[in-house]
Design a protein around this motif. Sequence first.
Motif, PDB file in Angstrom:
ATOM      1  N   ILE A  87      -2.881  10.236  16.221  1.00  0.00           N
ATOM      2  CA  ILE A  87      -1.653  10.668  15.543  1.00  0.00           C
ATOM      3  C   ILE A  87      -0.464   9.876  16.061  1.00  0.00           C
ATOM      4  O   ILE A  87       0.354   9.376  15.285  1.00  0.00           O
ATOM      5  CB  ILE A  87      -1.418  12.181  15.742  1.00  0.00           C
ATOM      6  N   ALA A  88      -0.357   9.759  17.386  1.00  0.00           N
ATOM      7  CA  ALA A  88       0.777   9.046  17.977  1.00  0.00           C
ATOM      8  C   ALA A  88       0.796   7.587  17.526  1.00  0.00           C
ATOM      9  O   ALA A  88       1.854   7.051  17.170  1.00  0.00           O
ATOM     10  CB  ALA A  88       0.706   9.134  19.502  1.00  0.00           C
ATOM     11  N   ARG A  89      -0.355   6.954  17.503  1.00  0.00           N
ATOM     12  CA  ARG A  89      -0.418   5.553  17.066  1.00  0.00           C
ATOM     13  C   ARG A  89      -0.049   5.422  15.596  1.00  0.00           C
ATOM     14  O   ARG A  89       0.592   4.456  15.197  1.00  0.00           O
ATOM     15  CB  ARG A  89      -1.808   4.977  17.330  1.00  0.00           C
ATOM     16  N   HIS A  90      -0.466   6.396  14.789  1.00  0.00           N
ATOM     17  CA  HIS A  90      -0.113   6.363  13.371  1.00  0.00           C
ATOM     18  C   HIS A  90       1.396   6.538  13.185  1.00  0.00           C
ATOM     19  O   HIS A  90       2.025   5.797  12.429  1.00  0.00           O
ATOM     20  CB  HIS A  90      -0.872   7.457  12.615  1.00  0.00           C
ATOM     21  N   LEU A  91       1.983   7.503  13.873  1.00  0.00           N
ATOM     22  CA  LEU A  91       3.419   7.752  13.735  1.00  0.00           C
ATOM     23  C   LEU A  91       4.249   6.595  14.287  1.00  0.00           C
ATOM     24  O   LEU A  91       5.400   6.419  13.891  1.00  0.00           O
ATOM     25  CB  LEU A  91       3.813   9.057  14.436  1.00  0.00           C
ATOM     26  N   ALA A  92       3.666   5.814  15.191  1.00  0.00           N
ATOM     27  CA  ALA A  92       4.376   4.672  15.773  1.00  0.00           C
ATOM     28  C   ALA A  92       4.483   3.499  14.806  1.00  0.00           C
ATOM     29  O   ALA A  92       5.280   2.583  15.020  1.00  0.00           O
ATOM     30  CB  ALA A  92       3.691   4.221  17.055  1.00  0.00           C
ATOM     31  N   GLU A  93       3.678   3.521  13.753  1.00  0.00           N
ATOM     32  CA  GLU A  93       3.725   2.447  12.754  1.00  0.00           C
ATOM     33  C   GLU A  93       5.014   2.555  11.940  1.00  0.00           C
ATOM     34  O   GLU A  93       5.314   3.622  11.402  1.00  0.00           O
ATOM     35  CB  GLU A  93       2.524   2.544  11.814  1.00  0.00           C
ATOM     36  N   PRO A  94       5.768   1.497  11.823  1.00  0.00           N
ATOM     37  CA  PRO A  94       7.008   1.541  11.034  1.00  0.00           C
ATOM     38  C   PRO A  94       6.771   1.921   9.565  1.00  0.00           C
ATOM     39  O   PRO A  94       7.628   2.511   8.928  1.00  0.00           O
ATOM     40  CB  PRO A  94       7.557   0.120  11.140  1.00  0.00           C
ATOM     41  N   SER A  95       5.581   1.630   9.056  1.00  0.00           N
ATOM     42  CA  SER A  95       5.285   1.908   7.648  1.00  0.00           C
ATOM     43  C   SER A  95       5.169   3.394   7.329  1.00  0.00           C
ATOM     44  O   SER A  95       5.142   3.769   6.162  1.00  0.00           O
ATOM     45  CB  SER A  95       3.997   1.196   7.251  1.00  0.00           C
ATOM     46  N   THR A  96       5.117   4.262   8.349  1.00  0.00           N
ATOM     47  CA  THR A  96       5.021   5.704   8.083  1.00  0.00           C
ATOM     48  C   THR A  96       6.354   6.301   7.652  1.00  0.00           C
ATOM     49  O   THR A  96       6.401   7.439   7.214  1.00  0.00           O
ATOM     50  CB  THR A  96       4.506   6.482   9.305  1.00  0.00           C
ATOM     51  N   GLN A 114       0.834  -1.197   0.000  1.00  0.00           N
ATOM     52  CA  GLN A 114       0.000   0.000   0.000  1.00  0.00           C
ATOM     53  C   GLN A 114       0.873   1.251   0.000  1.00  0.00           C
ATOM     54  O   GLN A 114       1.964   1.258   0.573  1.00  0.00           O
ATOM     55  CB  GLN A 114      -0.894   0.016   1.233  1.00  0.00           C
ATOM     56  N   ASN A 115       0.335   2.324  -0.596  1.00  0.00           N
ATOM     57  CA  ASN A 115       1.062   3.588  -0.525  1.00  0.00           C
ATOM     58  C   ASN A 115       0.714   4.295   0.784  1.00  0.00           C
ATOM     59  O   ASN A 115      -0.167   3.863   1.535  1.00  0.00           O
ATOM     60  CB  ASN A 115       0.805   4.454  -1.764  1.00  0.00           C
ATOM     61  N   LEU A 116       1.399   5.393   1.061  1.00  0.00           N
ATOM     62  CA  LEU A 116       1.244   6.072   2.338  1.00  0.00           C
ATOM     63  C   LEU A 116      -0.159   6.653   2.520  1.00  0.00           C
ATOM     64  O   LEU A 116      -0.697   6.651   3.634  1.00  0.00           O
ATOM     65  CB  LEU A 116       2.307   7.171   2.478  1.00  0.00           C
ATOM     66  N   ASP A 117      -0.783   7.125   1.450  1.00  0.00           N
ATOM     67  CA  ASP A 117      -2.150   7.627   1.566  1.00  0.00           C
ATOM     68  C   ASP A 117      -3.117   6.520   1.976  1.00  0.00           C
ATOM     69  O   ASP A 117      -4.022   6.744   2.784  1.00  0.00           O
ATOM     70  CB  ASP A 117      -2.616   8.255   0.249  1.00  0.00           C
ATOM     71  N   GLN A 118      -2.937   5.337   1.430  1.00  0.00           N
ATOM     72  CA  GLN A 118      -3.786   4.209   1.808  1.00  0.00           C
ATOM     73  C   GLN A 118      -3.584   3.844   3.276  1.00  0.00           C
ATOM     74  O   GLN A 118      -4.542   3.532   3.992  1.00  0.00           O
ATOM     75  CB  GLN A 118      -3.487   3.001   0.928  1.00  0.00           C
ATOM     76  N   LEU A 119      -2.347   3.870   3.730  1.00  0.00           N
ATOM     77  CA  LEU A 119      -2.061   3.560   5.130  1.00  0.00           C
ATOM     78  C   LEU A 119      -2.678   4.600   6.067  1.00  0.00           C
ATOM     79  O   LEU A 119      -3.239   4.253   7.109  1.00  0.00           O
ATOM     80  CB  LEU A 119      -0.549   3.477   5.353  1.00  0.00           C
ATOM     81  N   ARG A 120      -2.564   5.875   5.687  1.00  0.00           N
ATOM     82  CA  ARG A 120      -3.170   6.944   6.497  1.00  0.00           C
ATOM     83  C   ARG A 120      -4.678   6.751   6.592  1.00  0.00           C
ATOM     84  O   ARG A 120      -5.261   6.832   7.671  1.00  0.00           O
ATOM     85  CB  ARG A 120      -2.871   8.303   5.876  1.00  0.00           C
ATOM     86  N   ALA A 121      -5.302   6.539   5.442  1.00  0.00           N
ATOM     87  CA  ALA A 121      -6.756   6.393   5.410  1.00  0.00           C
ATOM     88  C   ALA A 121      -7.215   5.191   6.221  1.00  0.00           C
ATOM     89  O   ALA A 121      -8.179   5.287   6.998  1.00  0.00           O
ATOM     90  CB  ALA A 121      -7.229   6.271   3.961  1.00  0.00           C
ATOM     91  N   ALA A 122      -6.551   4.068   6.055  1.00  0.00           N
ATOM     92  CA  ALA A 122      -6.933   2.856   6.786  1.00  0.00           C
ATOM     93  C   ALA A 122      -6.783   3.051   8.291  1.00  0.00           C
ATOM     94  O   ALA A 122      -7.659   2.650   9.068  1.00  0.00           O
ATOM     95  CB  ALA A 122      -6.095   1.668   6.318  1.00  0.00           C
ATOM     96  N   HIS A 123      -5.680   3.683   8.703  1.00  0.00           N
ATOM     97  CA  HIS A 123      -5.466   3.896  10.134  1.00  0.00           C
ATOM     98  C   HIS A 123      -6.486   4.876  10.686  1.00  0.00           C
ATOM     99  O   HIS A 123      -7.040   4.665  11.778  1.00  0.00           O
ATOM    100  CB  HIS A 123      -4.047   4.394  10.402  1.00  0.00           C
TER     101      HIS A 123
END
Length: 132
Positions: free
Chosen positions: A70-79, A2-11
């Motif tokens: 936000i913190a949980r999203h930034l904690a994902e290695p995929s970011t 997935q691209n970063l936009d997909q990861l953001r949206a899913a999270h």
Amino acid sequence: MQNLDQLRAAHALAWVNTCNPNSTAPTLVRRDAAKLPAMLLTNGLLAAFAFACEEGKDPRAGLKKVCEGIARHLAEPSTGLPELAGIAAPDKLAAKLAVGGALTLQRATTESLAYLAYLKRYAPKTDNGHAE
């Protein structure tokens, strides 16, 4: 992959659903997610987190939920921020960013703004305390 936009949206969608299991009384609403981008741009990520997560401020509970997302999203290695991987609590993230490099803080702020664009779109809008 997935691209970063997909990861953001899913999270963002998953976080809204986690925070709002009961749609008649949402704890994370659009107005809270819409307030934070201006705070980030005006005061910076660290100041926005400090304001939103201040203890004993119940009216800011929605802002705190946004910061937790936000913190949980930034904690994902995929970011793409390996130095923040695994740091999912807003207070621990702020502490790490406060002593880290300026570039990491800048990248975290940019990613937070991009994430918030999705979060505020998925968060329920409210009218007089009732979800629409």
